[in-house]
Design a protein around this motif. Structure first.
Motif, PDB file in Angstrom:
ATOM      1  N   UNK A   1     -48.407  24.306  13.442  1.00 20.44           N
ATOM      2  CA  UNK A   1     -49.787  24.706  13.158  1.00 20.44           C
ATOM      3  C   UNK A   1     -49.732  25.915  12.234  1.00 20.44           C
ATOM      4  N   UNK A   2     -50.656  25.966  11.295  1.00 18.29           N
ATOM      5  CA  UNK A   2     -50.729  27.101  10.383  1.00 18.29           C
ATOM      6  C   UNK A   2     -51.689  28.138  10.958  1.00 18.29           C
ATOM      7  N   UNK A   3     -51.192  29.358  11.078  1.00 16.37           N
ATOM      8  CA  UNK A   3     -52.054  30.459  11.495  1.00 16.37           C
ATOM      9  C   UNK A   3     -51.857  31.599  10.514  1.00 16.37           C
ATOM     10  N   UNK A   4     -52.908  32.337  10.288  1.00 15.79           N
ATOM     11  CA  UNK A   4     -52.868  33.443   9.336  1.00 15.79           C
ATOM     12  C   UNK A   4     -52.645  34.758  10.064  1.00 15.79           C
ATOM     13  N   UNK A   5     -51.846  35.610   9.432  1.00 22.44           N
ATOM     14  CA  UNK A   5     -51.591  36.943   9.943  1.00 22.44           C
ATOM     15  C   UNK A   5     -52.147  37.942   8.931  1.00 22.44           C
ATOM     16  N   UNK A   6     -52.918  38.897   9.408  1.00 19.48           N
ATOM     17  CA  UNK A   6     -53.441  39.972   8.569  1.00 19.48           C
ATOM     18  C   UNK A   6     -52.582  41.200   8.834  1.00 19.48           C
ATOM     19  N   UNK A   7     -52.006  41.758   7.781  1.00 17.92           N
ATOM     20  CA  UNK A   7     -51.143  42.930   7.901  1.00 17.92           C
ATOM     21  C   UNK A   7     -51.838  44.099   7.228  1.00 17.92           C
ATOM     22  N   UNK A   8     -52.021  45.188   7.981  1.00 18.50           N
ATOM     23  CA  UNK A   8     -52.703  46.375   7.464  1.00 18.50           C
ATOM     24  C   UNK A   8     -51.837  47.593   7.707  1.00 18.50           C
ATOM     25  N   UNK A   9     -52.079  48.636   6.946  1.00 18.82           N
ATOM     26  CA  UNK A   9     -51.406  49.900   7.172  1.00 18.82           C
ATOM     27  C   UNK A   9     -50.534  50.307   6.007  1.00 18.82           C
ATOM     28  N   UNK A  10     -49.616  51.211   6.294  1.00 15.10           N
ATOM     29  CA  UNK A  10     -48.732  51.723   5.270  1.00 15.10           C
ATOM     30  C   UNK A  10     -47.555  52.437   5.893  1.00 15.10           C
ATOM     31  N   UNK A  11     -46.629  52.884   5.042  1.00 13.39           N
ATOM     32  CA  UNK A  11     -45.402  53.492   5.554  1.00 13.39           C
ATOM     33  C   UNK A  11     -45.629  54.777   6.355  1.00 13.39           C
ATOM     34  N   UNK A  12     -46.688  55.517   6.065  1.00 11.90           N
ATOM     35  CA  UNK A  12     -46.928  56.772   6.802  1.00 11.90           C
ATOM     36  C   UNK A  12     -47.494  56.516   8.194  1.00 11.90           C
ATOM     37  N   UNK A  13     -48.482  55.639   8.282  1.00 16.15           N
ATOM     38  CA  UNK A  13     -49.164  55.419   9.557  1.00 16.15           C
ATOM     39  C   UNK A  13     -48.630  54.229  10.339  1.00 16.15           C
ATOM     40  N   UNK A  14     -47.760  53.431   9.744  1.00 17.76           N
ATOM     41  CA  UNK A  14     -47.264  52.230  10.402  1.00 17.76           C
ATOM     42  C   UNK A  14     -48.144  51.041  10.059  1.00 17.76           C
ATOM     43  N   UNK A  15     -47.794  49.892  10.581  1.00 21.63           N
ATOM     44  CA  UNK A  15     -48.462  48.643  10.232  1.00 21.63           C
ATOM     45  C   UNK A  15     -49.028  47.962  11.477  1.00 21.63           C
ATOM     46  N   UNK A  16     -50.172  47.323  11.293  1.00 19.43           N
ATOM     47  CA  UNK A  16     -50.791  46.511  12.330  1.00 19.43           C
ATOM     48  C   UNK A  16     -50.831  45.075  11.834  1.00 19.43           C
ATOM     49  N   UNK A  17     -50.355  44.170  12.656  1.00 14.87           N
ATOM     50  CA  UNK A  17     -50.406  42.739  12.342  1.00 14.87           C
ATOM     51  C   UNK A  17     -51.366  42.091  13.317  1.00 14.87           C
ATOM     52  N   UNK A  18     -52.277  41.268  12.774  1.00 16.51           N
ATOM     53  CA  UNK A  18     -53.303  40.643  13.609  1.00 16.51           C
ATOM     54  C   UNK A  18     -53.397  39.166  13.306  1.00 16.51           C
ATOM     55  N   UNK A  19     -53.379  38.361  14.359  1.00 15.61           N
ATOM     56  CA  UNK A  19     -53.599  36.921  14.245  1.00 15.61           C
ATOM     57  C   UNK A  19     -55.019  36.661  14.726  1.00 15.61           C
ATOM     58  N   UNK A  20     -55.927  36.454  13.784  1.00 17.01           N
ATOM     59  CA  UNK A  20     -57.342  36.278  14.129  1.00 17.01           C
ATOM     60  C   UNK A  20     -57.578  34.984  14.891  1.00 17.01           C
ATOM     61  N   UNK A  21     -56.785  33.941  14.585  1.00 18.42           N
ATOM     62  CA  UNK A  21     -56.963  32.650  15.255  1.00 18.42           C
ATOM     63  C   UNK A  21     -56.728  32.736  16.755  1.00 18.42           C
TER      64      UNK A  21
END
Length: 90
Positions: A10-30
């Protein structure tokens, strides 16, 4: 599909936000699953593990078929990359 295991893809999308200073958040909206990491790679590894655990629980609870069916039927919006240049003033 058996109630005690999953098969197929199944294909699911991951949204990656953030940056090297604050770190990254990965979110699977599905699946409404979120994870974090200090690097992009760590955030993506962590979200993959979180998704696997989420699906294991769905299988154990007997709702995996329903969950995956809902995701497969969902119409995904077209995502376009937009760049906006804005002057910064002090």
């Amino acid at each position: 599909m058996s109630k005690n295991r999953l098969s197929g893809n199944i294909d699911i999308d991951i949204v990656l936000k953030g940056g090297p200073k604050e770190g990254y958040t990965a979110e699977c909206l599905d699946l409404e699953v979120v994870s974090e990491g200090d690097t992009k790679e760590e955030a993506l590894k962590n979200i993959e593990e979180a998704i696997e655990l989420h699906l294991e629980v769905a299988v154990a609870d007997g709702i995996a078929d329903q969950l995956l069916s809902r995701i497969r039927q969902k119409t995904k919006p077209e995502i376009r990359e937009i760049h906006v240049a804005m002057p910064l003033t002090a």
